[in-house]
Design a protein around this motif. Structure first.
Motif, PDB file in Angstrom:
ATOM      1  N   UNK A 242       0.808  -1.224   0.000  1.00  0.00           N
ATOM      2  CA  UNK A 242       0.000   0.000   0.000  1.00  0.00           C
ATOM      3  C   UNK A 242       0.840   1.272   0.000  1.00  0.00           C
ATOM      4  N   UNK A 243       0.604   2.132  -1.007  1.00  0.00           N
ATOM      5  CA  UNK A 243       1.092   3.518  -0.950  1.00  0.00           C
ATOM      6  C   UNK A 243       0.021   4.364  -0.257  1.00  0.00           C
ATOM      7  N   UNK A 244      -1.225   3.956  -0.462  1.00  0.00           N
ATOM      8  CA  UNK A 244      -2.369   4.621   0.168  1.00  0.00           C
ATOM      9  C   UNK A 244      -3.346   3.526   0.590  1.00  0.00           C
ATOM     10  N   UNK A 317     -13.186   9.783  -4.678  1.00  0.00           N
ATOM     11  CA  UNK A 317     -12.065   8.905  -4.285  1.00  0.00           C
ATOM     12  C   UNK A 317     -10.883   9.139  -5.217  1.00  0.00           C
ATOM     13  N   UNK A 318     -11.163   9.173  -6.501  1.00  0.00           N
ATOM     14  CA  UNK A 318     -10.081   9.343  -7.479  1.00  0.00           C
ATOM     15  C   UNK A 318      -9.402  10.698  -7.279  1.00  0.00           C
ATOM     16  N   UNK A 319     -10.224  11.728  -7.046  1.00  0.00           N
ATOM     17  CA  UNK A 319      -9.662  13.074  -6.798  1.00  0.00           C
ATOM     18  C   UNK A 319      -8.747  13.052  -5.580  1.00  0.00           C
ATOM     19  N   UNK A 322      -5.414  11.547  -6.147  1.00  0.00           N
ATOM     20  CA  UNK A 322      -4.506  12.459  -6.849  1.00  0.00           C
ATOM     21  C   UNK A 322      -3.902  13.472  -5.886  1.00  0.00           C
ATOM     22  N   UNK A 323      -4.737  13.966  -4.974  1.00  0.00           N
ATOM     23  CA  UNK A 323      -4.249  14.950  -3.988  1.00  0.00           C
ATOM     24  C   UNK A 323      -3.131  14.320  -3.152  1.00  0.00           C
ATOM     25  N   UNK A 324      -3.404  13.132  -2.637  1.00  0.00           N
ATOM     26  CA  UNK A 324      -2.417  12.463  -1.777  1.00  0.00           C
ATOM     27  C   UNK A 324      -1.137  12.170  -2.538  1.00  0.00           C
ATOM     28  N   UNK A 325      -1.300  11.721  -3.771  1.00  0.00           N
ATOM     29  CA  UNK A 325      -0.145  11.394  -4.605  1.00  0.00           C
ATOM     30  C   UNK A 325       0.708  12.653  -4.831  1.00  0.00           C
ATOM     31  N   UNK A 326       0.052  13.787  -5.066  1.00  0.00           N
ATOM     32  CA  UNK A 326       0.804  15.030  -5.270  1.00  0.00           C
ATOM     33  C   UNK A 326       1.490  15.488  -3.992  1.00  0.00           C
ATOM     34  N   UNK A 327       0.813  15.304  -2.854  1.00  0.00           N
ATOM     35  CA  UNK A 327       1.408  15.681  -1.566  1.00  0.00           C
ATOM     36  C   UNK A 327       2.684  14.879  -1.312  1.00  0.00           C
ATOM     37  N   UNK A 328       2.594  13.581  -1.618  1.00  0.00           N
ATOM     38  CA  UNK A 328       3.735  12.715  -1.311  1.00  0.00           C
ATOM     39  C   UNK A 328       4.940  13.057  -2.185  1.00  0.00           C
ATOM     40  N   UNK A 329       4.690  13.699  -3.321  1.00  0.00           N
ATOM     41  CA  UNK A 329       5.794  14.051  -4.227  1.00  0.00           C
ATOM     42  C   UNK A 329       6.433  15.399  -3.828  1.00  0.00           C
TER      43      UNK A 329
END
Ligand SMILES: Nc1nc2c(ncn2[C@@H]2O[C@H](COP(=O)(O)OP(=O)(O)OP(=O)(O)O)[C@@H](O)[C@H]2O)c(=O)[nH]1
Ligand SMILES: [Mg+2]
Length: 330
Positions: A242-244, A317-319, A322-329
């Motif tokens: 899990x990444x998320x 959920x999809x949105x 994307x938010x979490x993925x951008x935060x982690x970067x």
């Protein structure tokens, strides 16, 4: 995981001895001096029987993937499914048999060469007896490998490059329904708990990023040591992939599990894994007045309310992914 067809001891021996017979016939009909024929024939028969037996076992050994060199997810998955120790023990037994048969080959070929022609057939019979006994000794191990083959046939193929989202929650809360809604995957959905036994995977792409969504079996709020093998598959995915985490609540409690218990598992997962969690309250269509949810929601920074079977809120959920993925970067 691909394991070739696992033969029974009888199948291994039948193949080896019949190939040995053919090899012997070739020698018998060839142009070698008559007085050498008996010994040469038996020698060929012993050699071929040993070679074919070893080839069969080596083929099984080579084609069975080495557990130690696999990703930790697969190692734990295989352990939960069949037991890594037993797998290693069985492969060890096959290796042992290959070694012993190599020794027989040298020993009995040597004996045949040194004996009188009329005794050659007896030596070959003794060699065949010992080969049979070794192969029969690994009967349980061959049987176990066959069981492994069946159990691991549907082992999930993980894309280690994709952003991996693991859906977790109590049984029957709508996890598989969500996977169906956000990806083209078609996991089983049913109105009873523990429908999902294995790990189901769906994929989608958004803004050139690959997402891999993993649906897992339902979990109960109990200690890991009390979990059964089906629940442990979910834990293995959470731990290694899990990444998320997408944690699903059944807000309606329609699945039969109280929100207090669902909350305890949510908190437990938060403690166990250092992974961002998206809280999703599902089955909102069955909730008339959501006042009683306050108690749970008040503890969370962020949560989503959806109705998966109606398809509403799924885009949220999809949105959020994307938010979490951008935060982690960043
Ligand atoms: N009313 C309503 N029913 C839903 C909703 N989402 C899922 N369901 C129903 O809830 C039942 C369980 O759904 P699943 O997706 O199989 O649940 P699961 O969490 O995967 O269940 P397990 O695999 O057994 O852990 C099914 O009958 C679904 O149709 C929803 O938003 N509203
Ligand atoms: Mg399911």
């Amino acid at each position: 995981m691909f394991i070739p067809t696992v033969p029974t001891p009888d199948e291994i021996l039948d193949k080896s001895f019949s190939r040995a017979k053919k090899a012997a016939n070739k020698v018998r009909t060839s142009k070698i001096p008559r007085h050498q024929k008996a010994k040469k024939t038996e020698e060929a028969r012993i050699k071929t029987a040993c070679q074919v037996t070893k080839d069969t076992l080596n083929n099984l050994l080579e084609k069975t993937p080495q557990v130690e060199s696999m990703h930790m997810f697969y190692q734990d998955y295989i352990d939960v499914m069949v037991g890594v120790d037993q797998l290693k023990k069985s492969l060890g037994a096959l290796n042992w048999a290959v070694g012993v048969i190599s020794k027989f080959e040298n020993e009995y070929v040597f004996k045949v060469r040194r004996t009188r022609p009329e005794n050659a057939a007896n030596i070959r019979k003794a060699a065949f007896g010992r080969i049979s006994s070794v192969i029969n000794q690994i009967d349980d191990d061959l049987d176990f490998l066959n069981y492994v083959k069946g159990k691991l046939r549907n082992m999930p193929t993980i894309d280690f490059e994709a952003i991996t989202v693991v859906i977790a929650g109590f049984p029957n809360v709508g996890k598989s329904t969500i996977l169906r809604q956000i990806t083209p995957a078609e996991p089983k959905v049913a109105d009873y708990p523990f429908t999902t036994h294995g790990i189901q995977i769906g994929h989608f792409e958004k803004r050139w990023k690959k997402y891999q969504i993993i649906d897992t079996p339902g979990l109960l709020d109990r200690p890991v040591r009390d979990m059964n093998n089906i629940e442990l598959r979910a834990m293995v995915a959470l731990e290694h992939l899990a990444d998320v985490i997408l944690y699903i609540f059944d807000a309606s409690e329609n699945s039969g599990y109280p929100l207090d218990a669902q909350m305890r598992l949510y908190e437990e997962i938060g403690h166990l894994f250092d992974t961002p969690i998206i809280s999703v309250f599902n089955k909102m269509d069955l909730v008339e007045n959501n006042k009683y949810l306050e108690k749970y929601i008040s503890k969370m920074d962020k949560y989503l309310m959806i109705s998966a079977s109606k398809g509403s809120g799924v885009q949220l959920i999809i949105k959020e992914l994307e938010v979490i993925e951008n935060l982690s970067k960043s």
